[in-house]
Design an enzyme around this catalytic site. Structure first.
Site, PDB file in Angstrom:
ATOM      1  N   GLU A  10       2.761   8.659  -4.514  1.00 22.82           N
ATOM      2  CA  GLU A  10       3.758   8.309  -3.503  1.00 22.82           C
ATOM      3  C   GLU A  10       4.774   7.326  -4.112  1.00 22.82           C
ATOM      4  O   GLU A  10       5.483   6.628  -3.403  1.00 22.82           O
ATOM      5  CB  GLU A  10       3.087   7.760  -2.241  1.00 22.82           C
ATOM      6  CG  GLU A  10       2.346   8.862  -1.485  1.00 22.82           C
ATOM      7  CD  GLU A  10       1.661   8.411  -0.197  1.00 22.82           C
ATOM      8  OE1 GLU A  10       1.861   7.260   0.227  1.00 22.82           O
ATOM      9  OE2 GLU A  10       0.919   9.223   0.378  1.00 22.82           O
TER      10      GLU A  10
ATOM     11  N   GLU B 290       0.880  -1.174   0.000  1.00 21.83           N
ATOM     12  CA  GLU B 290       0.000   0.000   0.000  1.00 21.83           C
ATOM     13  C   GLU B 290       0.906   1.209   0.000  1.00 21.83           C
ATOM     14  O   GLU B 290       1.309   1.699   1.040  1.00 21.83           O
ATOM     15  CB  GLU B 290      -0.927  -0.019   1.207  1.00 21.83           C
ATOM     16  CG  GLU B 290      -2.030   1.022   1.113  1.00 21.83           C
ATOM     17  CD  GLU B 290      -1.560   2.418   1.491  1.00 21.83           C
ATOM     18  OE1 GLU B 290      -1.215   3.194   0.554  1.00 21.83           O
ATOM     19  OE2 GLU B 290      -1.536   2.726   2.690  1.00 21.83           O
TER      20      GLU B 290
HETATM   21  C1  LIG Z   1       1.577   4.328   3.134  1.00 24.25           C
HETATM   22  S1  LIG Z   1       2.621   3.433   4.209  1.00 24.25           S
HETATM   23  C2  LIG Z   1       1.686   1.953   4.492  1.00 24.25           C
HETATM   24  C3  LIG Z   1       2.089   1.263   5.741  1.00 24.25           C
HETATM   25  C4  LIG Z   1       1.281   0.011   6.096  1.00 24.25           C
HETATM   26  N1  LIG Z   1       1.450  -1.019   5.096  1.00 24.25           N
HETATM   27  C5  LIG Z   1      -0.186   0.351   6.234  1.00 24.25           C
HETATM   28  O1  LIG Z   1      -0.964   0.022   5.341  1.00 24.25           O
HETATM   29  O2  LIG Z   1      -0.555   0.927   7.269  1.00 24.25           O
HETATM   30  C6  LIG Z   1       3.913   2.944   3.124  1.00 24.25           C
HETATM   31  C7  LIG Z   1       5.073   2.286   3.829  1.00 24.25           C
HETATM   32  O3  LIG Z   1       5.976   1.842   2.836  1.00 24.25           O
HETATM   33  C8  LIG Z   1       7.304   2.131   3.233  1.00 24.25           C
HETATM   34  N2  LIG Z   1       8.078   2.236   2.001  1.00 24.25           N
HETATM   35  C9  LIG Z   1       7.903   3.158   1.014  1.00 24.25           C
HETATM   36  N3  LIG Z   1       8.767   2.926   0.023  1.00 24.25           N
HETATM   37  C10 LIG Z   1       9.509   1.855   0.385  1.00 24.25           C
HETATM   38  C11 LIG Z   1      10.573   1.151  -0.234  1.00 24.25           C
HETATM   39  N4  LIG Z   1      11.060   1.538  -1.430  1.00 24.25           N
HETATM   40  N5  LIG Z   1      11.080   0.073   0.406  1.00 24.25           N
HETATM   41  C12 LIG Z   1      10.576  -0.306   1.605  1.00 24.25           C
HETATM   42  N6  LIG Z   1       9.589   0.326   2.229  1.00 24.25           N
HETATM   43  C13 LIG Z   1       9.053   1.389   1.641  1.00 24.25           C
HETATM   44  C14 LIG Z   1       7.183   3.416   4.017  1.00 24.25           C
HETATM   45  O4  LIG Z   1       8.251   3.586   4.923  1.00 24.25           O
HETATM   46  C15 LIG Z   1       5.855   3.193   4.736  1.00 24.25           C
HETATM   47  O5  LIG Z   1       6.037   2.548   5.955  1.00 24.25           O
END
Ligand SMILES: C[S@@+](CC[C@H](N)C(=O)[O-])C[C@H]1O[C@@H](n2cnc3c(N)ncnc32)[C@H](O)[C@@H]1O
Ligand SMILES: *[C@@H]1O[C@H](CO)[C@@H](O)[C@H](O)[C@H]1NC(C)=O
Length: 626
Positions: free
Chosen positions: A433, A424
């Site tokens: 994003e 997500e």
């Molecule tokens: C919008 S949040 C969603 C968090 C959780 N899955 C939820 O639904 O509540 C996106 C998450 O993806 C992580 N994230 C974004 N890009 C990433 C990447 N390239 N590799 C690993 N994690 C990533 C961010 O740190 C964040 O914790």
């Protein structure tokens, strides 16, 4: 469920004794009174020029009320005979003087806003005087507002004894009172200290014309008692059409002003009826989730470039819809991939990438239990602070079936390939994003026949009239940046004070996994909308929807909104200058998604009916870090 109006007041066209008027009103349940500033016995006629304006005695002393009562209990009205656009020069000049004198006195009393009638389309000189009063930063009038009373449909106004008659426009279109307002506020550079006091008239214009008012800053809703009918029990009631309109108003914060004489047992019944209408209003789901957040601009999160904070994760995790739907999607995918006969032998590998604090991991485990299928889960997260939570949850809750990996998904060397890739990484515009870029990196460890949840998402745009959002953008205090900077960002904002000029259209789509030979996430599209009504364009609203798996969807598009979901507010995409539109005008929008080594950005431009020039060229103002 709606909410009560901010306050409900009673209009006194002539009140010799203000305290008395206030007592009468509060006895009947009203919160304030509206009175002419000038004392009725001291009313000065415009043609009587025997006494100079500044020498004439016209006002009661401010001692009749305490300062707090003036501010809370009174909305003053500017003298109704004023005509700053009179063809008679003497009359015009006297009107100007009295206008400034009355506004100065309202200011002296510490009153936030004054009411003033707008009666026709020609208000050019009034506009100049209003703007000069309200716009100078150095003036002490900076906090004052003027609320222009405008009827929902025009009617011939009987010439008052003091007024010189002005020739009426015969063009029907010009007689649409929305134009009286539109012309004036454009002359006044969309100054937000000019607001609307919308007077509900007996004959209402079309639904479309009525909704258009929701794009305007309505401060007061004026409800004449003459609109009320009497029901069988003898109480006041409104026609169905009037009820519908007033209930739509309930989604916005408004003050109500009842005008006209009592036509029923007690004035109290009008207040009760209006409160009831407001409170029983059924708000559409995309508005329901806005309460408390209306029209507050936020700069979009950048979960890739920045680390989200605990508070942000906690807010997401309260969403009652998003996680349930993800759970349903994982459940369906597991059932599809593992036939009943293999449920003991086939262990599905699920990777949750961008796991945050783990809610999607928990949903995945629940889904597997419900489907009675075996799984092994990898929780991949780049934010070291969230990884602490993940490791703890593994220890106390999930156990050995979950492997926590602290890594950027684009660089991870996975020990095996997965069956289902859950993520997500979606913003209000779907791809904003950088979900496309992240998932393109992660899909190398998805099996050839594996499933990505989400499997696709789409962005949508819709032209919007909202002086409020335009003001919020223009007035942002940003240091050391050129003027255009603020207008070349996108903002996350719950939009209630808005009118959508044409139906929304789809902009971009992204599909996962992306098995194309060459992966290219840049986009360009031209969209053409048709204006539903004469209106003023202040930018665009951006939305998204996503297909998680098969028919499991999430949407923040109003007509397909996932009821109860509050994880995403739409985007506001501003334009530098408002554009006047005629009904039927084409609105052509050009939109680009671009990238370089380090960032992704959007560029946009309106090309027709007039062109804005390309906003955010080369990402000079707003970008999203890779
Ligand atoms: C919008 S949040 C969603 C968090 C959780 N899955 C939820 O639904 O509540 C996106 C998450 O993806 C992580 N994230 C974004 N890009 C990433 C990447 N390239 N590799 C690993 N994690 C990533 C961010 O740190 C964040 O914790
Ligand atoms: C205009 O926008 C500014 C900046 O956000 C805000 O402080 C102000 O209250 C707005 N004006 C009105 C009348 O809403």
């Amino acid at each position: 469920m709606g909410r009560k109006p901010r306050s409900c007041g009673l209009d006194f066209p002539a009140a010799a004794n203000i305290s008395h008027a206030i007592n009468t009103a509060t006895d009947c349940g009203f919160g304030f009174v509206c009175i002419p500033l000038a004392h009725p016995n001291l009313r000065r006629c415009a043609n009587d020029q025997s006494v100079p304006v500044e020498k004439s005695k016209w006002m009661r002393t401010d001692l009749v009320l305490g300062a707090n009562d003036w501010q809370v209990r009174v909305i003053p009205r500017v003298s109704s005979w004023l005509d700053l656009d009179s063809p008679n020069e003497g009359f015009r000049k006297r009107s100007e003087e009295v206008f400034h004198q009355e506004l100065a006195y309202a200011h002296h009393l510490g009153i936030k806003g004054v009411l003033m009638d707008l009666r026709r389309r020609q208000n050019n000189n009034l506009a100049r005087h209003l703007l000069s009063k309200l716009s100078s930063e150095t003036s002490s009038y900076f906090r004052d507002e003027v609320w222009l009373q405008i009827p929902t449909s025009s009617r011939k106004i009987a010439a008052s004894s003091c007024r010189n008659d002005v020739p009426e426009d015969d063009d029907e279109d010009k007689d649409d009172p929305w134009h009286w307002w539109d012309d004036l506020r454009l002359l006044c550079a969309s100054n937000m200290r000019l607001k609307v006091a919308l007077e509900v008239t007996a004959d209402l214009p079309s639904e479309e014309k009525l909704s258009r008012w929701f794009g305007e800053p309505i401060e007061v809703l004026v409800v004449p008692t003459a609109l009320f009918m009497t029901n069988k029990a003898g109480y006041p009631t409104l026609s169905k059409a009037h009820q519908r309109f007033i209930q739509k108003c309930a989604a916005r914060e408004m003050t109500v002003l009842v005008t006209g004489g009592n036509r029923h047992a007690s004035l109290r019944h009008y207040v009760q009826y209006i409160n009831h209408l407001f409170q029983s209003a059924e708000l559409p789901p995309h508005i329901q989730c806005n309460l408390g957040f209306e029209d507050n601009l936020q700069v979009p999160l950048q979960p890739l470039a920045d680390h989200l904070e605990s508070f942000t994760y906690e807010t997401f995790e309260k969403d009652p819809v998003k996680y349930t739907e993800y759970g349903n999607a994982v459940y369906e995918a597991l059932i599809d991939r593992v036939p009943e006969s293999e449920k003991e032998t086939n262990t599905q590998v699920v990777m949750v990438v961008g796991a945050g604090r783990g809610p999607l991991v928990t949903q995945t485990i629940h889904a597997a239990r419900k489907a009675n299928r075996k799984i092994r889960v990898y929780a991949v997260e780049k934010n070291p602070n969230a990884v602490v939570t993940l490791l703890d949850l593994k220890k106390v809750d999930w156990g050995d079936i979950v492997m926590v990996v602290h890594c950027d998904m684009r660089k991870w060397k996975a020990p095996e390939k997965c069956d289902i890739l859950v993520s997500e990484l979606l913003g209000s515009f779907g791809d904003n994003e950088l979900s496309p870029e992240c998932l393109d990196g992660a899909q190398v460890f998805l099996k050839d026949d594996g499933i990505s949840i989400p499997e696709s998402y789409r962005s949508y745009v819709q032209p919007i009239m909202s002086m409020r959002l335009y003001n919020e953008t223009r007035e942002l205090k940003i240091c050391d940046k050129p003027y255009y900077y603020k207008f070349e960002q996108t903002y996350v904002v719950a939009q209630t004070n808005s009118y959508w000029i044409a139906p929304r259209q789809q902009l971009f789509e992204f599909i996962h996994p992306n098995r194309n030979e060459v992966i290219d996430n840049t986009r360009f599209k031209k969209l053409k909308f048709i204006a539903s009504e004469d209106s003023t364009l202040y930018g665009f609203t951006g939305y998204f929807d996503t297909t998680l798996y098969k028919d499991v969807m999430l949407s923040i598009v109003p007509d397909t909104y996932s009821r109860g979901m509050f994880s995403w507010f739409p985007l506001y995409i501003p334009i530098m200058e408002p554009i006047s539109l005629k009904k039927g005008d084409p609105i052509e929008l050009l939109f680009w998604r671009r990238r370089d080594e380090t960032k992704v950005w959007y560029e946009w431009c309106v090309q027709r009916p007039t062109t804005t020039g390309i906003h955010n060229i080369n990402g000079r103002s707003g970008t999203i870090g890779l």
